[in-house]
Design an enzyme around this catalytic site. Structure first.
Site, PDB file in Angstrom:
ATOM      1  N   GLN A   1      14.037  29.512  12.228  1.00  0.00           N
ATOM      2  CA  GLN A   1      13.070  28.159  12.740  1.00  0.00           C
ATOM      3  C   GLN A   1      12.857  27.723  11.663  1.00  0.00           C
ATOM      4  O   GLN A   1      12.459  26.185  12.258  1.00  0.00           O
ATOM      5  CB  GLN A   1      11.726  29.619  12.245  1.00  0.00           C
ATOM      6  CG  GLN A   1      10.509  28.275  12.610  1.00  0.00           C
ATOM      7  CD  GLN A   1      10.202  28.133  14.045  1.00  0.00           C
ATOM      8  OE1 GLN A   1      10.473  28.965  15.617  1.00  0.00           O
ATOM      9  NE2 GLN A   1      10.390  27.025  14.118  1.00  0.00           N
TER      10      GLN A   1
ATOM     11  N   CYS B   1       5.325  26.743  15.497  1.00  0.00           N
ATOM     12  CA  CYS B   1       6.983  27.429  15.401  1.00  0.00           C
ATOM     13  C   CYS B   1       6.516  28.148  16.918  1.00  0.00           C
ATOM     14  O   CYS B   1       7.492  28.331  17.206  1.00  0.00           O
ATOM     15  CB  CYS B   1       7.497  29.002  15.231  1.00  0.00           C
ATOM     16  SG  CYS B   1       6.525  29.805  14.711  1.00  0.00           S
TER      17      CYS B   1
ATOM     18  N   ARG C   1      15.001  24.442  17.744  1.00  0.00           N
ATOM     19  CA  ARG C   1      15.481  25.238  17.402  1.00  0.00           C
ATOM     20  C   ARG C   1      17.370  25.148  18.272  1.00  0.00           C
ATOM     21  O   ARG C   1      18.335  25.620  17.672  1.00  0.00           O
ATOM     22  CB  ARG C   1      14.823  26.065  17.908  1.00  0.00           C
ATOM     23  CG  ARG C   1      13.783  26.566  17.776  1.00  0.00           C
ATOM     24  CD  ARG C   1      13.537  27.228  16.283  1.00  0.00           C
ATOM     25  NE  ARG C   1      14.336  28.436  15.993  1.00  0.00           N
ATOM     26  CZ  ARG C   1      13.591  29.576  16.625  1.00  0.00           C
ATOM     27  NH1 ARG C   1      12.548  29.514  16.902  1.00  0.00           N
ATOM     28  NH2 ARG C   1      14.690  30.494  17.063  1.00  0.00           N
TER      29      ARG C   1
ATOM     30  N   ASP D   1       1.053  29.905  11.435  1.00  0.00           N
ATOM     31  CA  ASP D   1       2.330  30.931  12.441  1.00  0.00           C
ATOM     32  C   ASP D   1       0.810  31.378  12.894  1.00  0.00           C
ATOM     33  O   ASP D   1      -0.137  31.586  12.387  1.00  0.00           O
ATOM     34  CB  ASP D   1       2.986  31.371  11.504  1.00  0.00           C
ATOM     35  CG  ASP D   1       3.969  32.742  12.449  1.00  0.00           C
ATOM     36  OD1 ASP D   1       3.469  32.254  13.666  1.00  0.00           O
ATOM     37  OD2 ASP D   1       4.501  32.841  12.348  1.00  0.00           O
TER      38      ASP D   1
ATOM     39  N   HIS E   1      12.803  34.160   9.285  1.00  0.00           N
ATOM     40  CA  HIS E   1      12.557  34.255  10.537  1.00  0.00           C
ATOM     41  C   HIS E   1      13.777  32.417   9.496  1.00  0.00           C
ATOM     42  O   HIS E   1      13.394  31.341  10.432  1.00  0.00           O
ATOM     43  CB  HIS E   1      11.566  33.627  10.919  1.00  0.00           C
ATOM     44  CG  HIS E   1      11.652  32.772  12.352  1.00  0.00           C
ATOM     45  ND1 HIS E   1      12.867  33.028  12.655  1.00  0.00           N
ATOM     46  CD2 HIS E   1      11.116  33.019  13.113  1.00  0.00           C
ATOM     47  CE1 HIS E   1      12.310  32.429  14.417  1.00  0.00           C
ATOM     48  NE2 HIS E   1      11.454  32.393  14.683  1.00  0.00           N
TER      49      HIS E   1
ATOM     50  N   ARG F   1      17.534  40.337  16.176  1.00  0.00           N
ATOM     51  CA  ARG F   1      16.427  39.858  16.056  1.00  0.00           C
ATOM     52  C   ARG F   1      15.982  41.645  16.178  1.00  0.00           C
ATOM     53  O   ARG F   1      16.096  42.398  16.931  1.00  0.00           O
ATOM     54  CB  ARG F   1      15.457  39.745  16.648  1.00  0.00           C
ATOM     55  CG  ARG F   1      14.101  39.451  17.275  1.00  0.00           C
ATOM     56  CD  ARG F   1      13.702  38.299  18.020  1.00  0.00           C
ATOM     57  NE  ARG F   1      13.288  37.243  17.267  1.00  0.00           N
ATOM     58  CZ  ARG F   1      12.421  36.475  17.698  1.00  0.00           C
ATOM     59  NH1 ARG F   1      11.673  36.110  18.505  1.00  0.00           N
ATOM     60  NH2 ARG F   1      12.384  34.506  17.228  1.00  0.00           N
TER      61      ARG F   1
END
Ligand code: CP
Ligand code: NVA
Length: 305
Positions: free
Chosen positions: A135, A262, A290, A222, A132, A105
């Site tokens: 996700q 998310c 996830r 988001d 991402h 990340r």
């Protein structure tokens, strides 16, 4: 054995591979819910490099590799030589001698791709400024679970044209989704992705959030201020006011529409408290999922069959 594969973005896989991962996620979720053991990655190790904060991605990957029989090593830039300037290409080659896969990340997508290029083990993007992908894989799985399918639905994304939006656009390219994205004019997603996605008749990009929500089956949003953009907070909060998911906006969607987020969620910025709580079950299932899709991803990448 095939060549090692990476998951630096959704378009690293093809449609068939995407469907395979979703199918495996379903099976792995069932195995876990039935409290059965399944440890195909016994004694395998996952290195986890995190240069940004995380709750879900970190915990779900650590739990995921553990449940599959392996284990994780959590690394930050500050506590490794990465923070002191050791080149990514050296880090990639060193870690490849010890571990079976790497998740990263970070900020720049270039770093994820450089790591993937030099590592001889699979590299997974756990979020960059640009994408991402884990996700959206989890979100597609959640839509399939809640709505039965994601292909014959109108999926809307309303808010910032950020990493999550870009990965949604990649999903629309990969699976030919019926998708509407609405962002303010100055906060658009990646232009090259938009151009590619617009070739599909089911894809629309607009700046009107009400139009995007119209007759939608799924409404996604988001945060307005992503990690690394904290200094833009005040101007962003002003620019996005009309893009908040609230009762009024949701009235445009289908009666049985679901709202997804998310997480982390900022109430009374991108989503109202009332809407968040009304859809909390979907949103927390989305977070749980996830774990299942990432276990499918680890199994597929590391077993490499
Ligand atoms: N959604 C998500 O990636 O959450 P974290 O930042 O907590 O990992
Ligand atoms: N767009 C957000 C996603 C957090 C999971 C960010 O990059 O901070």
């Amino acid at each position: 054995m095939r060549l090692k594969r990476d998951f630096t973005k959704l378009l690293d896989i093809n449609e068939e591979e995407g469907m395979h991962l979703l199918e495996r996620a379903k099976i792995l979720k069932k195995i876990r819910n039935n409290k059965k053991e399944y440890k195909p990655l016994k004694d395998r190790t996952l290195a986890m490099i995190f240069e940004k904060a995380s709750t879900r991605t970190r915990v779900s990957f650590e739990v995921g590799i553990h449940e599959l029989g392996g284990h994780a090593i959590f690394l930050t830039a500050g506590e490794t030589q990465i923070g002191r300037g050791e080149p990514i290409k050296d880090t990639a080659r060193v870690l490849s001698r010890y571990v079976d896969a790497i998740i990263i990340r970070t900020y720049s997508q270039d770093i994820v791709e450089e790591l993937a290029c030099w590592a001889s083990v699979p590299v997974i993007n756990g979020l960059s400024d640009l994408y991402h992908p884990c996700q959206i894989l989890g979100d597609l799985f959640t839509i399939e679970e809640v709505k039965g399918d994601f292909r014959n639905l109108k999926i809307a994304y309303i808010g910032d044209g950020n990493n999550v939006a870009n990965s949604w656009i990649e999903a629309s390219i990969l699976f030919g989704l019926n998708m509407a994205i609405a962002t303010p004019k100055n906060y658009k997603p990646e232009e090259t992705l938009l151009e590619q996605a617009k070739k599909n008749k089911g894809f629309t990009f607009i700046d009107d959030p009400y139009e995007a929500a119209k007759d939608a089956d799924v409404v996604n949003t988001d945060v307005w201020v992503s990690m690394g953009q904290e200094q833009e907070k005040q101007e962003r909060k002003k620019a996005f006011v009309a893009y908040k998911i609230d009762e009024k906006l949701l009235k445009n969607a289908k009666n049985d529409a679901i709202v997804m987020h998310c997480l982390p969620a900022y109430r009374n910025q991108e989503i109202s408290e009332g809407i968040f709580e009304r859809f909390q079950d979907v949103i927390f299932t989305q977070a749980e999922n996830r774990l299942h899709v990432q276990k499918a991803l680890l199994e597929w990448l590391i077993k490499n069959e």
